[in-house]
Design an enzyme around this catalytic site. Structure first.
Site, PDB file in Angstrom:
ATOM      1  N   ARG A  84      -2.122  78.924 -10.193  1.00 19.59           N
ATOM      2  CA  ARG A  84      -2.203  77.968  -9.082  1.00 19.59           C
ATOM      3  C   ARG A  84      -3.298  77.114  -9.029  1.00 19.59           C
ATOM      4  O   ARG A  84      -3.325  75.931  -8.680  1.00 19.59           O
ATOM      5  CB  ARG A  84      -1.814  78.690  -7.494  1.00 19.59           C
ATOM      6  CG  ARG A  84      -0.495  79.096  -7.421  1.00 19.59           C
ATOM      7  CD  ARG A  84      -0.380  79.441  -5.863  1.00 19.59           C
ATOM      8  NE  ARG A  84      -0.134  78.105  -5.061  1.00 19.59           N
ATOM      9  CZ  ARG A  84       0.852  77.591  -4.831  1.00 19.59           C
ATOM     10  NH1 ARG A  84       2.086  77.973  -5.116  1.00 19.59           N
ATOM     11  NH2 ARG A  84       0.739  76.718  -3.675  1.00 19.59           N
TER      12      ARG A  84
ATOM     13  N   HIS B  15       5.863  73.793 -10.790  1.00 21.99           N
ATOM     14  CA  HIS B  15       5.933  74.950  -9.623  1.00 21.99           C
ATOM     15  C   HIS B  15       5.099  76.105 -10.156  1.00 21.99           C
ATOM     16  O   HIS B  15       5.521  76.625 -11.359  1.00 21.99           O
ATOM     17  CB  HIS B  15       7.578  75.262  -9.579  1.00 21.99           C
ATOM     18  CG  HIS B  15       7.681  76.446  -8.507  1.00 21.99           C
ATOM     19  ND1 HIS B  15       7.347  76.413  -7.111  1.00 21.99           N
ATOM     20  CD2 HIS B  15       7.826  77.782  -8.799  1.00 21.99           C
ATOM     21  CE1 HIS B  15       7.633  77.771  -6.630  1.00 21.99           C
ATOM     22  NE2 HIS B  15       7.791  78.528  -7.650  1.00 21.99           N
TER      23      HIS B  15
END
Ligand code: DAT
Ligand code: MG
Length: 167
Positions: free
Chosen positions: A91, A125
């Site tokens: 992330r 994603h």
């Protein structure tokens, strides 16, 4: 803590020829790729994947986006990265959800954009936490497609299931 993370290279990432670049960036993490494939995303898969956003005004457009309808690339690349703190590491490299707010050196900060409709087109994603990662991985992959045993599985005998075989 070893954990698994689902990564999707979204249709805009594929259209912009960013696959190699994204995989190179992710390789900095030294995490292990334990599964990888190209997927043609059905409406059902897209809807289930983004079910936490069902009430949002941008949901219908988000479903079209992940299915590739806006980029004439009806596919995504799905990968599972496995290793220490994989969710946090991936992330961080991906950057914030909003590409305008993402660190400019992150993947989303470098290559994402906001459509005139307001939808974030953000290239990749990355699962947001361990329970979401498990839910998503079970949605996108069958146990046999993953080279390690991430979650408990079982052998079942499916009667008369039609499968495509080589002719
Ligand atoms: P993330 O992909 O960072 O986990 P999310 O799960 O909240 O973020 O949202 C999924 C996707 O939906 C996101 O990658 C881009 C789009 N999206 C989210 N929030 C949005 C917003 N406020 N406006 C436009 N698009 C948004
Ligand atoms: Mg999310």
């Amino acid at each position: 803590m070893d954990q698994a993370t689902l990564i999707l290279i979204k249709p805009d990432g594929l259209k912009k020829s960013l696959t190699g670049n994204i995989l190179t960036r992710l390789s900095e993490t030294k995490l292990e790729i334990v599964a990888a494939k190209m997927v043609r995303v059905t409406e059902e898969l897209a809807t289930e994947h983004y079910r936490h956003l069902k009430s949002k005004a941008f949901f219908p457009e988000l479903i079209k986006y992940i299915q590739g309808e806006m980029h004439d690339r009806r596919k995504v690349m799905a990968l599972i990265y496995w290793g220490t703190d994989s969710i946090k590491k991936c992330r961080e490299l991906a950057g914030a959800t909003n590409p305008e707010e993402a660190d400019p050196t992150s993947i989303r900060g470098s290559y994402g954009r906001i459509l005139t409709t307001g939808l974030y087109e953000n290239v990749v994603h990355v699962s947001s936490n361990e329970s979401e990662a498990e839910r998503e991985i079970k949605l996108w992959f069958m146990p046999e497609e993953i080279i390690v045993d991430l979650y408990p599985s079982k052998i079942i005998v499916e009667k008369e299931r039609k499968v495509q075989a080589w002719a």
